[in-house]
Write a protein that holds these residues in place. Structure first.
Motif, PDB file in Angstrom:
ATOM      1  N   ASP A 313      39.101  35.741  37.521  1.00 54.50           N
ATOM      2  CA  ASP A 313      38.742  35.573  38.928  1.00 54.50           C
ATOM      3  C   ASP A 313      39.921  35.195  39.813  1.00 54.50           C
ATOM      4  OD1 ASP A 313      36.200  36.115  38.116  1.00 54.50           O
ATOM      5  OD2 ASP A 313      35.370  34.135  38.523  1.00 54.50           O
ATOM      6  N   VAL A 314      40.655  34.148  39.424  1.00 58.39           N
ATOM      7  CA  VAL A 314      41.724  33.647  40.295  1.00 58.39           C
ATOM      8  C   VAL A 314      42.887  34.631  40.340  1.00 58.39           C
ATOM      9  CG1 VAL A 314      43.379  31.777  40.674  1.00 58.39           C
ATOM     10  CG2 VAL A 314      41.038  31.244  39.968  1.00 58.39           C
ATOM     11  N   LEU A 315      43.261  35.202  39.202  1.00 53.14           N
ATOM     12  CA  LEU A 315      44.359  36.172  39.203  1.00 53.14           C
ATOM     13  C   LEU A 315      43.988  37.400  40.029  1.00 53.14           C
ATOM     14  CD1 LEU A 315      47.092  37.174  38.322  1.00 53.14           C
ATOM     15  CD2 LEU A 315      46.062  37.973  36.179  1.00 53.14           C
ATOM     16  N   GLN A 316      42.759  37.904  39.856  1.00 55.25           N
ATOM     17  CA  GLN A 316      42.327  39.052  40.656  1.00 55.25           C
ATOM     18  C   GLN A 316      42.390  38.741  42.146  1.00 55.25           C
ATOM     19  OE1 GLN A 316      38.505  39.797  38.295  1.00 55.25           O
ATOM     20  NE2 GLN A 316      38.928  41.812  39.163  1.00 55.25           N
ATOM     21  N   ALA A 317      41.879  37.578  42.523  1.00 56.14           N
ATOM     22  CA  ALA A 317      41.866  37.207  43.936  1.00 56.14           C
ATOM     23  C   ALA A 317      43.287  37.035  44.467  1.00 56.14           C
ATOM     24  CB  ALA A 317      41.060  35.918  44.131  1.00 56.14           C
ATOM     25  N   ALA A 318      44.174  36.474  43.636  1.00 53.65           N
ATOM     26  CA  ALA A 318      45.565  36.285  44.067  1.00 53.65           C
ATOM     27  C   ALA A 318      46.241  37.630  44.324  1.00 53.65           C
ATOM     28  CB  ALA A 318      46.324  35.496  43.006  1.00 53.65           C
ATOM     29  N   LEU A 319      46.025  38.572  43.422  1.00 57.89           N
ATOM     30  CA  LEU A 319      46.615  39.897  43.616  1.00 57.89           C
ATOM     31  C   LEU A 319      46.021  40.592  44.837  1.00 57.89           C
ATOM     32  CD1 LEU A 319      46.743  41.061  39.878  1.00 57.89           C
ATOM     33  CD2 LEU A 319      48.643  40.235  41.293  1.00 57.89           C
ATOM     34  N   ALA A 320      44.714  40.405  45.045  1.00 54.20           N
ATOM     35  CA  ALA A 320      44.064  41.012  46.208  1.00 54.20           C
ATOM     36  C   ALA A 320      44.585  40.425  47.517  1.00 54.20           C
ATOM     37  CB  ALA A 320      42.552  40.816  46.112  1.00 54.20           C
ATOM     38  N   GLU A 321      45.000  39.154  47.484  1.00 51.84           N
ATOM     39  CA  GLU A 321      45.553  38.510  48.689  1.00 51.84           C
ATOM     40  C   GLU A 321      47.018  38.860  48.899  1.00 51.84           C
ATOM     41  OE1 GLU A 321      44.326  36.645  51.101  1.00 51.84           O
ATOM     42  OE2 GLU A 321      42.256  36.559  50.373  1.00 51.84           O
ATOM     43  N   GLY A 322      47.605  39.609  47.954  1.00 51.70           N
ATOM     44  CA  GLY A 322      48.984  40.035  48.112  1.00 51.70           C
ATOM     45  C   GLY A 322      50.014  39.105  47.518  1.00 51.70           C
ATOM     46  N   LEU A 323      49.582  38.126  46.720  1.00 52.19           N
ATOM     47  CA  LEU A 323      50.545  37.247  46.069  1.00 52.19           C
ATOM     48  C   LEU A 323      51.303  38.046  45.007  1.00 52.19           C
ATOM     49  CD1 LEU A 323      48.487  35.193  47.348  1.00 52.19           C
ATOM     50  CD2 LEU A 323      49.093  33.648  45.483  1.00 52.19           C
ATOM     51  N   ALA A 324      52.581  37.764  44.853  1.00 50.51           N
ATOM     52  CA  ALA A 324      53.413  38.461  43.873  1.00 50.51           C
ATOM     53  C   ALA A 324      54.392  37.478  43.259  1.00 50.51           C
ATOM     54  CB  ALA A 324      54.150  39.621  44.533  1.00 50.51           C
TER      55      ALA A 324
END
Length: 489
Positions: A313-324
Motif C-alpha cells: 500500500d505505502v510503496l504503491q501510494a508513494a510511487l503514485a505521488e511521484g516519490l523517487a
C-alpha cells in the motif's frame, strides 16, 4: 541454591494471519538455552549473571522467542510451557523472562495460565517475572508472581536492566531480607502503540512518575501500555507496583495515583492517522533541499506487531505521488525471492511483488503488484546487530535480493524482519543514507538507528493493515466494554 531461569516471549496480534507454530520460536533447551543468552541484552541474560554470581545451580529448560504474529499454536504453547512447569519442583527461586501479551489457541491468558501452573508445581517458591512494556496484565499474572517488573523504554533498550531489577528483588526475598507483593491498577483504556513511546508525551510523563516513585523507595513501579491488537477481555493499560508486603496500602496508593494521572491524560494515548496521500505529500515537501533522507514508516505493516511485511500500500501510494529514489526494506516475499534468484544478478525481469498474504481476520485480500526492474544483488540476508536493540544478535532474513525498479531499490526477503539495524540494507550493498527516501515497515524499533541519520520522519498508515492505528478496522468481539477510545468513557 537452585534457580529456574527461562525465557518465553510472544506478543500476540489475534488479527494477524501469520501463524505461530513451535518452529517460529526457534526454541533452545537446557545448556543450549543457557549459552544462547549469556552475554546478550535479554532479561534472561541478567538472571543468569545474577545466579552465577551467587554460585547457584542453574536450570534453564527453555529459551524461546517469536516475532509477534497470530495466536500461538496449541501444541507449541503446551510444549514450551510444559518444559518450564516440569522444571519448577525442587528449585529455590524462579525467574521468568516473559512478554506479557501472549494469546494461545488454547489459552487467552498465556502468561497467567503459565504462572498459575508454575506456582502449583512449586508452592512457596518465590517467582520473579520480567515483562515487556506492552504486557496485557491479568489477575492470574498478578496473583502468581511475587515480583513483577516491566521495561521502562520503548523502543526497548532496557531488557537486561529490567531482568537485573526483577532478579535483585527476588534475591532479597530469597535471602529473607524482604517480602514483596504485587499490586495492580488496571485501566479501561486501549492505548495506541505509537503513543506508548517513552521518548515523549504522556507515556514519558507516566514512566517518569514510576521512576520517581522508585527513587522514593518503592521497590518497582511499571507502567504497562498494553497491546491493544489482541481481542481478549482487557488488552489495556495498567500500572503494576511490587511493594513491601508489610505495607500494601502504600504500594496500592502509588499504583492508583499514577493510574489516575494516566486516565486524566487518556486523550494523549490516542493516535489519529492522517490520510496516506497527505503523509506522502508532506514527505515530499520535507525532502526538498534536504541532504539526508526522509524516513517513511509504514507502521500499519510492522512485523514486530504481527504484520505480514508484504503489504504494498505505502510503496504503491508513494510511487503514485511521484516519490523517487526510495530505499525500501525489507519486504517479505519468498516466492518473488525464488524468481529473482533464479533470474540472477543483472537480470532485467518483471515480478509480481507483495500482497500475497490475505488478511483473513479483516476480510481483506489484495493483488500482488507487477513491477519491472533489475536484480542488483543477492545475499544470504545475514548480519549482526550493532545496537542499541539486541546488540550482538545474529539476524537471518533468509535469501535476500535487491530489486531496482528505477524509482525504488527494494530489499526483498524470504522471512519477515524488523529493520532495527542498517544491516537490512548493507547485506545487499545499499547505503540507505545515500537516498532521498527510506521506506521502512516499522513503528519504533528502527528509530534509535535510522532517525539520527535522517532529515525527518513521516508516519504512514495504510487503509488496510493488521497493525494499523485505526481501531475501526478490527472486529473486536471479546473486549470488555465500555473501554476508551472504542467508547466514550
Amino acid at each position: 541454591m537452585k534457580f529456574l531461569i527461562a525465557r518465553l516471549n510472544h506478543e500476540t496480534n489475534t488479527f494477524s494471519p501469520v501463524p505461530t507454530p513451535l518452529s517460529a520460536f526457534a526454541p533452545t533447551y537446557g545448556e543450549d538455552a543457557l549459552r544462547e543468552n549469556q552475554g546478550m541484552r535479554t532479561a534472561m541474560a541478567a538472571f543468569i549473571d545474577l545466579a552465577q554470581g551467587l554460585g547457584a545451580t542453574l536450570v534453564t529448560p527453555v529459551s524461546a522467542m517469536s516475532n509477534p504474529s497470530g495466536p500461538v499454536h496449541a501444541a507449541a504453547y503446551d510444549e514450551l510451557t510444559r518444559r518450564i512447569v516440569e522444571a519448577a519442583p525442587g528449585c529455590d527461586a524462579i525467574l521468568l523472562d516473559l512478554h506479557g501479551a501472549m494469546v494461545a489457541e488454547n489459552s487467552p491468558d498465556g502468561e497467567g495460565d503459565l504462572l498459575e501452573r508454575v506456582r502449583a508445581a512449586a508452592p512457596g517458591v518465590p517467582i520473579g517475572v520480567a515483562l515487556d512494556l506492552h504486557g496485557n496484565i491479568t489477575p492470574k499474572m498478578v496473583a502468581n508472581a511475587d515480583v513483577m517488573v516491566g521495561f521502562k523504554t520503548y523502543p526497548h533498550i532496557d531488557m537486561y536492566e529490567t531482568g537485573e531489577h526483577a532478579g535483585r528483588l527476588l534475591l532479597a526475598m530469597l535471602q529473607g531480607r524482604q517480602h514483596y507483593r504485587v499490586h495492580w491498577h488496571p485501566l479501561p483504556m486501549m492505548g495506541h502503540t505509537l503513543r506508548s513511546t517513552t521518548l515523549q508525551g504522556a507515556m514519558l510523563r507516566a514512566v517518569d512518575a514510576a521512576r520517581a516513585a522508585e527513587a522514593d523507595g518503592v521497590p518497582a513501579v511499571t507502567v504497562f501500555a498494553g497491546f491493544s491488537l489482541a481481542d481478549i477481555e482487557a488488552p489495556c493499560m495498567s500500572v503494576v507496583v511490587t511493594g513491601h508486603a508489610e505495607d500494601p496500602g502504600a504500594a496500592q496508593a502509588v499504583a492508583d495515583r499514577i493510574a489516575a494521572t494516566i486516565w486524566e491524560e487518556r486523550a494523549e494515548f490516542v493516535y489519529d492517522s492522517e490520510p496516506l496521500a497527505q503523509s506522502l505529500q508532506r514527505a515530499q515537501a520535507l525532502a526538498q533541499g534536504a541532504e539526508r533522507p526522509v524516513l517513511l514508516l509504514d507502521h500499519s505493516d510492522n512485523c514486530m506487531s504481527g504484520g505480514t511485511c508484504d503489504s504494498m500500500d505505502v510503496l504503491q501510494a508513494a510511487l503514485a505521488e511521484g516519490l523517487a529514489d526510495i530505499a525500501v526494506g525489507p519486504l517479505c516475499d519468498p516466492e518473488a525471492v525464488a524468481e529473482l534468484v533464479a533470474a540472477g544478478v543483472g537480470a532485467q525481469c518483471s515480478v509480481r511483488l507483495g500482497n500475497k498474504v490475505p488478511l483473513t481476520q479483516l476480510n481483506v485480500a489484495k493483488e500482488p503488484v507487477a513491477l519491472q526492474g533489475t536484480v542488483r544483488a543477492i545475499s544470504d540476508g545475514e548480519y549482526t546487530v550493532t545496537g542499541p536493540i539486541y546488540t550482538g544478535a545474529r539476524c537471518a532474513m533468509g535469501r535476500t535480493v535487491l530489486f531496482d525498479t528505477g524509482s525504488a531499490l527494494i530489499v526483498v526477503t524470504e522471512k519477515t524482519h524488523e529493520p532495527w539495524d542498517l544491516g537490512v540494507f548493507s547485506c545487499v550493498g545499499v547505503d540507505p543514507t545515500a537516498h532521498r527516501f527510506v521506506l521502512l515497515k516499522s513503528r519504533m524499533y528502527c528509530r534509535p538507528v535510522f532517525v539520527p541519520l535522517s532529515h525527518a520522519l513521516v508516519e504512514c498508515d495504510s487503509p488496510t493493515g493488521v497493525t494499523s492505528s485505526n481501531y475501526a478496522l478490527f472486529p473486536f468481539r471479546n473486549v470488555r466494554r465500555p473501554v476508551f477510545p472504542l467508547d466514550a468513557v
